[in-house]
Enzyme design. Structure first.
Site, PDB file in Angstrom:
ATOM      1  CD  GLU A 178      -2.769   1.360   2.393  1.00 21.52           C
ATOM      2  OE1 GLU A 178      -3.653   2.245   2.391  1.00 21.52           O
ATOM      3  OE2 GLU A 178      -2.591   0.598   3.355  1.00 21.52           O
ATOM      4  CE  LYS A 215      -6.610   0.076   1.750  1.00 20.52           C
ATOM      5  NZ  LYS A 215      -7.097  -0.326   3.087  1.00 20.52           N
TER       6      LYS A 215
END
Length: 296
Positions: A178, A215
């Protein structure tokens, strides 16, 4: 092993989204305030975490929180010690709900440098990963933040993310990488382009037995991350809400056909501790349905 195969299949092809229930020490007071729990309502860190666990349990036990719409959930490390109806939370998610459990493993962010915030060191990570695997956790999540289109900073973020990802893969888990691009960045689109190229280079360097999830912030250009979703080393690309309202995040997500949601604040928007059980169920049900439809 059968459970891991089923979890992997659900993550790869399941219709729905991942609920981000990983509020940590830094984000918990704000999350509780939005939930209608003032800081005066808890007098210690233990009481604060008890309040956020009560909120998580109420969400997980909601009638619409099922794997028909929610295919995964990300937990905070402390949550591994908590139980729902007498069952450890990770075990409850998969055993009772068939929702795949993930674990947030980063320890927060370093101070900004070169337009980015790297992750703080993670001492004892191998032990955490071993414990997580033993408790039925499928994968992990680790977050960095990109504030500016600074090539050196962005490459450092992505390199650090994939160093951790390889460590997670070695432990038999699937990492969610992420590198969040701030939606407030004045150079958001340029930062996304630099980041996408850096991620592709790292993906090309992974071996056939190393699989990651990504993500990412909802992109400035629709479907900009499709090339990442199509990469053979990527299991799924999920989107963070990044400060957008639920409606804004869902509108943007619906324009990106190869991303599903992994929302936190947008999932809990409008929920209040003071709601009756019926009011709470209706509110969380409405959010879940919006996010599911945008993901589908």
């Amino acid at each position: 092993m059968a459970d891991l195969a089923a979890m992997r299949a659900q993550m790869e092809t399941g219709k729905g989204f991942i609920a981000a229930l990983d509020q940590s020490g830094g984000s918990t007071p704000k999350a509780l305030a939005l939930y209608g729990v003032d800081a005066a309502g808890y007098g210690s860190e233990e009481e604060m975490f008890a309040e956020i666990q009560n909120m998580r349990a109420r969400i997980i036990l909601a009638p619409d929180f099922t794997n028909q719409k929610v295919i995964g959930a990300i937990l905070f490390e402390r949550t591994l010690n908590e139980k729902i109806n007498g069952t450890p939370v990770a075990e409850f998610l998969w055993g009772e709900k068939q929702i795949v459990p993930f674990l947030k493993i980063d320890k927060g962010l370093q101070d900004e440098a070169d337009g980015v915030q790297l992750m703080k060191p993670m001492p004892g990570l191998d032990d955490v990963l071993k414990r997580a695997a033993g408790m039925g956790i499928f994968g992990t999540k680790e977050r960095s933040v990109i504030h500016e289109a600074n090539e050196a900073g962005i490459k450092a973020v992505v390199a650090q993310q994939f160093d951790v990802a390889r460590q997670v893969c070695a432990a038999g888990l699937v990492p969610i990488v992420e590198p969040e691009v701030s939606i407030k960045s004045a150079t958001k689109a340029e930062a996304e382009a630099i980041m996408r190229d850096a991620i592709l280079a790292e993906l090309d360097g992974l071996s056939d037995d190393q699989t990651v999830m990504l993500k990412l912030t909802l992109p400035s250009e629709a479907n900009f991350f499709d090339v990442l979703a199509d990469h053979p080393r990527v299991l799924r690309v999920v989107a963070l809400s990044g400060g957008y309202s639920t409606d804004e995040a869902c509108s943007l997500l619906s324009q990106n056909g190869k991303m599903i949601a992994s929302f936190s604040r947008a999932l809990t928007e409008g929920l209040l501790q003071q709601m009756s059980d019926d009011e709470f169920a209706a509110a969380i049900g409405s959010n879940i349905d919006k996010i599911y439809r945008a993901s589908a």
